[in-house]
Enzyme design. Structure first.
Site, short mmCIF file in Angstrom:
data_model
loop_
_atom_site.label_atom_id
_atom_site.label_comp_id
_atom_site.label_asym_id
_atom_site.label_seq_id
_atom_site.Cartn_x
_atom_site.Cartn_y
_atom_site.Cartn_z
N LYS B 78 0.85 -1.12 -0.24
CA LYS B 78 0.07 0.01 0.09
C LYS B 78 0.84 1.09 0.12
O LYS B 78 2.00 1.21 0.56
CB LYS B 78 -0.84 -0.12 1.19
CG LYS B 78 -1.93 1.07 1.31
CD LYS B 78 -2.75 1.09 2.63
CE LYS B 78 -3.83 2.29 2.55
NZ LYS B 78 -4.89 1.99 3.88
N SER B 155 -9.93 2.27 2.76
CA SER B 155 -8.90 2.81 1.87
C SER B 155 -8.11 2.09 1.05
O SER B 155 -7.62 2.31 0.03
CB SER B 155 -7.98 3.86 2.88
OG SER B 155 -7.42 3.05 3.67
N SER B 179 -10.44 -0.02 6.73
CA SER B 179 -9.56 0.08 5.71
C SER B 179 -8.97 -1.09 4.99
O SER B 179 -8.55 -1.17 4.03
CB SER B 179 -8.52 1.20 5.63
OG SER B 179 -9.16 2.51 5.71
#
Lengths: 488, 488
Positions: B78, B155, B179
């Protein structure tokens, strides 16, 4: 607090009482910064002591430096303060170019040190207890340099993240003199403890001064805060200026604005920086990157057991055991080095006499030479020996002053100087009597006057005898023998 | 090639160990898959050279018998994790040019274990969002999309999308309010949020420090246990990192749930819930009973306050955490400015997207003088009550079963103009972040539209073993084997 009449300031319309509180920022003596491993040393080239944490790079996290915590606890113990076994680090949020995180990690609601006190002593011998509200740990900001480029500012982050103790006093201070004595006493305690080097000119100790005035007995007046004062003299000047300004303002029918002011060192005046309305909203909240700071009472006790002897304790000993005056003891204990010098010099000697010699002759000579005790040419044992030679009658106090001047210039031992220059005091009764006889014979008219009642001439005979002995006659003996001869 | 991509991490690890495949082959297959699925926009940077170099190195280690636990397994990261010499943007304009000179602890742990870095994965800007739509690179697309592009969730949308699309075998995510678990549910993969403190936050761009926690995205529960064991561990650079030892998760996988008590919280049955989700939840309960667990009705009475409390605490921390992005030391700065304040305003207005600006404003407001007590302090009180709810529950149950999300994946753009509806996506996931407990989202079925649906399991703090025992059971009972239509 009761009004202390001696400190009132008279204005055109009557007397005013001055109320002062101080926030002192003292840089913690430690190898590294409060939350990072970079060096906390002063004087490096710009941005040489900056870690990723200090520059607030993305994802960087603070980790508390235990040495700074230890030093804050020791400082608290040094002012007999409450030590809080649990305290909390908060974020104080504001934007500035030399504040990389956009917040300063500080302690707001739960500081590491609670209430304590500092006792000050003034020249008139009066003592005052100044309450300490709290001491908290916080990060210093970096430094903005606006004079390096015509249109841009430069930032030096060496100081960013260095540990500070903010020492907050109660509004117990009543005059500039007290404020000066307070900051000096505080500095002295910190230096004895080794928790702050106290070098104000390097910025490792700075003060914000809150000043207000009121009619005696009235509630507190509106205060102003003058920021970032970095010398004892500036602190006192800023207070004097603020007191005068505020009294004049009120007496002219105006009102004091609650505001932050800046001190101008070149003019000795203060000017408004920002008003209460413009004050920052710092949006304090507990720093979620740090757990509450906690330690055990046993840890505090162990630090307490290892504390060095502090100025008040040494002073107490000097008064009760050595018989010094409280003021002399205050002066001698202000600096750790001075106290140590005194202890060494007076060991086995007349303690009071050594104290006098230090405060008058030694400090006088050091001042005149523009140097300090660290570079003093006279070793403590040498000064002690000199006093010893006075008390055992080898030389008179007057001769001793000349010997001291020689010692200060050459670093020689007093006994050697006396030997070389033949300054040894004459205590031989026969020799002195011969000299007295010569003096009296040469001044028979004055002897007659004396005998007819002009007592004051006694001093003249003493002087003549001493002169004849080139100062070496034992003055006590001269007195005694003269009296015997004249009054016979 | 597709054969290589169809291997789970556990299977690939076995094949690599037995030298049936090489790490370079496996990595090459994934790099090609990344190319083929580029339309999903789940990668924001591909580090192909680095990947092949690391894979070659893994092959050497496997040959030399010094393989780590993840040796040769391709990992997507990420873009919130700082990766040394590899662009790290948090998918924000303000960090578009940022290349960190350091590696986050979690990714470093992964590389130490032999993981091979494929590249950086798309996410919501600073992890703020539930659909990956706030990314400055545009949204990652859900590989389950048919005609209409569906949200991958957020997210960590890029991470979920890539693992589901088989363009990453493993991926890191971060979970502040859901997330990891929400996008995992949307994309039909396993997403796990560990106990707060398990994974170091050092080097992860911070969103809300007291809630952020890194965790794994994988295709299977066993892979999740494998990856988490490599990611987690105590880190002295993160003061909130937990020293507790991770239980043996591989062992936990085969424990089963016989005799375990599974809590079913009454408060998670909400008005207007999608009947498909209700049905799946009921199905999950039946599976647990079938596998030998006992269901216990529990109450988590403060659940309804979790979302409002979260949307105070997370923005409050974010407003402070994001203050460092000021254009002074790194990141994007607007040059046409008149003053320092002007520079802050213009740089931050240009650098932060709408959602980030919205949350900074909410957070700033919540911490402001006069509002702190009503908002931030109250939210923290609610947080304590929510933690107590779970403490009470886990005194009588081993794990809690809930839906993972209120709906299946929605179309991109559908909720963009309605932040509040978007925030409701986190309703089942947020309580675990507030309480700091571990949670896992496991794909458990398909909606009538053929989209994956997930169930969530929660366990007590540091009870990851119980979490994996129940998750492995749920996985095998659900037998979810369908792969995404757009998978490589």
């Amino acid at each position: 607090m009761e009004t202390d009449v001696s400190n009132l300031v008279s204005g055109r319309t009557g007397d005013w009482e001055v109320v002062i509180g101080m926030e002192v920022h003292a840089q913690v003596t430690s190898q590294s910064k409060l939350f990072s491993g970079s060096s906390a040393e002063f004087g490096a080239d710009p941005n040489m002591h900056v870690s990723l944490v200090d520059a607030a790079m993305p994802g960087m996290l603070p980790v508390i430096n235990e040495e700074c915590v230890r030093q804050a606890i020791r400082t608290g113990l040094g002012i007999n303060a409450q030590i809080n076994l649990t305290s909390v680090f908060d974020r104080k949020n504001y934007f500035y170019a030399d504040l990389p995180q956009g917040y300063q990690i500080s302690q707001f609601q739960h500081p590491i040190v609670g209430e304590g006190e500092v006792t000050i002593e003034l020249k008139d011998g009066s003592q005052h207890v100044i309450g300490i509200e709290r001491i908290h740990l916080e990060q210093d900001a970096g430094k903005s340099m606006h004079d390096q480029h015509p249109t841009q500012s430069y930032i030096d982050l060496n100081r960013s993240g260095v540990a500070l103790m903010e020492i907050v006093s109660r509004p117990d201070i009543r005059s500039a003199e007290q404020a000066g004595a307070y900051i000096k006493k505080l500095r002295s305690i910190l230096r004895y403890l080794g928790t702050c080097d106290g070098n104000m000119e390097e910025g490792s100790m700075r003060a914000d001064v809150n000043v207000s005035v009121r009619r005696p007995g009235d509630p507190l007046g509106t205060r102003t805060e003058t920021k970032n004062l970095n010398s004892v003299r500036f602190i006192m000047q800023a207070i004097d200026y603020e007191v005068e300004r505020q009294i004049e303002l009120i007496e002219d029918g105006g009102e004091v604005d609650q505001e932050t002011r800046l001190f101008d060192t070149s003019t000795g005046t203060t000017r408004a920086m920002r008003s209460k309305e413009d004050a920052h909203d710092y949006r304090y909240f507990p720093d979620p990157d740090l757990l509450p700071l906690s330690f055990t009472q046993a840890y505090v006790d162990s630090l307490k057991a290892e504390l060095p002897e502090l100025p008040d304790q040494i002073k107490q000993r000097m008064v009760t055991e050595y018989g010094l005056s409280s003021y002399d003891a205050s002066v001698l204990t202000e600096e750790r080095e001075t106290a140590a010098y005194y202890e060494a010099a007076s060991d086995g000697q007349d303690r009071k006499m050594v104290a006098n010699w230090m405060s008058v002759e030694l400090f006088g000579a050091l001042n005149k030479a523009g140097t300090n005790l660290a570079d003093c040419p006279v070793a403590p044992q040498q000064l002690g020996a000199l006093v010893g030679l006075i008390t055992d009658g080898t030389i008179s106090g007057k001769i001793a002053k000349d010997v001291f001047a020689d010692m200060f210039d050459t670093g020689k031992n007093p006994a050697d100087i006396i030997e070389e220059k033949g300054l040894k005091q004459v205590s031989d009764t026969g020799a002195i009597e011969t000299m007295i006889d010569d003096v009296l014979a040469a001044n028979q008219d004055k002897v007659a006057e004396y005998k007819s009642g002009k007592d004051k001439l006694f001093g003249f005979f003493v002087g003549q005898t001493m002169k004849l002995s080139r100062g070496q006659a034992n003055p006590a003996l001269v007195n005694q023998l003269l009296k015997a001869k004249l009054d016979s | 090639m597709t054969e290589l991509l169809s291997l789970s991490a556990t299977e690939a690890k076995r094949a690599l160990t037995q030298k049936e495949i090489s790490a370079v082959e496996l990595t090459t297959a994934y790099l090609e898959a990344i190319d083929q699925t580029a339309g999903l926009n789940n990668y924001v940077a591909v580090t192909a050279d680095k990947a092949l170099e690391m894979a070659a190195n893994s092959d050497k280690k496997i040959a030399g018998g010094t393989a780590g636990t993840l040796e040769g397994l391709p990992v997507g990261v990420k873009d919130l994790f700082c990766t040394q010499d590899v662009s790290t943007t948090a998918c924000s304009e303000i960090l578009r040019n940022f290349v960190p000179p350091y590696e986050s602890t979690v990714t470093d742990n992964l590389w130490q274990a032999g993981g091979v870095m494929l590249g950086k994965l798309n996410c919501d800007e600073f992890a703020m969002g539930s659909a990956n739509e706030t990314s400055c690179f545009g949204p990652a697309v859900n590989p389950w999309s048919a005609e209409v592009p569906l949200a991958a969730g957020g997210s960590s949308g890029g991470s979920a999308s890539a693992v589901a699309a088989r363009s990453a075998l493993l991926a890191t995510g971060t979970d502040t309010g859901g997330s990891i678990r929400q996008p995992a549910a949307f994309c039909g993969v396993v997403g796990m949020k560990p106990t707060y403190g398990r994974c170091s936050r050092w080097g992860i761009v911070a969103f809300a420090s007291s809630l952020d926690q890194a965790g794994p995205f994988t295709r299977t529960v066993a892979d999740s246990a494998l990856m988490l064991s490599a990611m987690a561990g105590h880190d002295p650079k993160d003061s909130t990192s937990a020293p507790d030892e991770m239980p043996d998760l591989t062992k936990a996988l085969s424990c089963g749930v016989k005799g375990m008590k599974i809590g079913i919280p009454a408060e998670y049955e909400m008005d207007g819930m999608d009947p498909e989700i209700v049905a799946l939840w009921q199905q999950g309960q039946n599976w647990m009973v079938e596998a030998g667990a006992e269901l216990v009705e529990i109450s988590l009475p403060h659940t309804k306050y979790a979302l409002p409390a979260y949307y105070i605490i997370a923005p409050a921390e974010a407003s402070s955490n994001l203050a460092r992005y000021d254009g002074v030391r790194y990141g994007v700065r607007t040059d046409d400015v008149q003053s320092l304040d002007d520079m802050y305003e213009k740089s931050r207005a240009a650098g932060f997207g709408d959602e980030v600006q919205r949350r900074i404003m909410i957070g700033t407001y919540a911490l402001s003088a006069g509002y702190y007590d009503a908002y931030y302090k109250k939210a923290q009180q609610v947080r304590r009550l929510i933690r107590q709810d779970f403490d009470t529950a886990f005194a009588s149950v081993d794990a809690i079963l809930t839906p993972a999300t209120p709906t299946a994946a929605f179309a991109l753009g559908q909720k963009q103009d309605d932040p509040l509806t978007m925030y409701l996506n986190d309703v089942f996931t947020v309580p675990a972040n507030l309480a700091g407990i571990p949670g896992i989202s496991v794909p458990a079925g398909l909606s009538k539209d053929g989209l994956p649906l997930g169930l969530q399991l929660l366990a007590g703090a540091f009870c990851e073993d119980k979490l994996y025992a129940t998750a492995a059971t749920l996985e095998s009972m659900a037998n979810f084997t369908t792969s995404a239509p757009k998978a490589a």
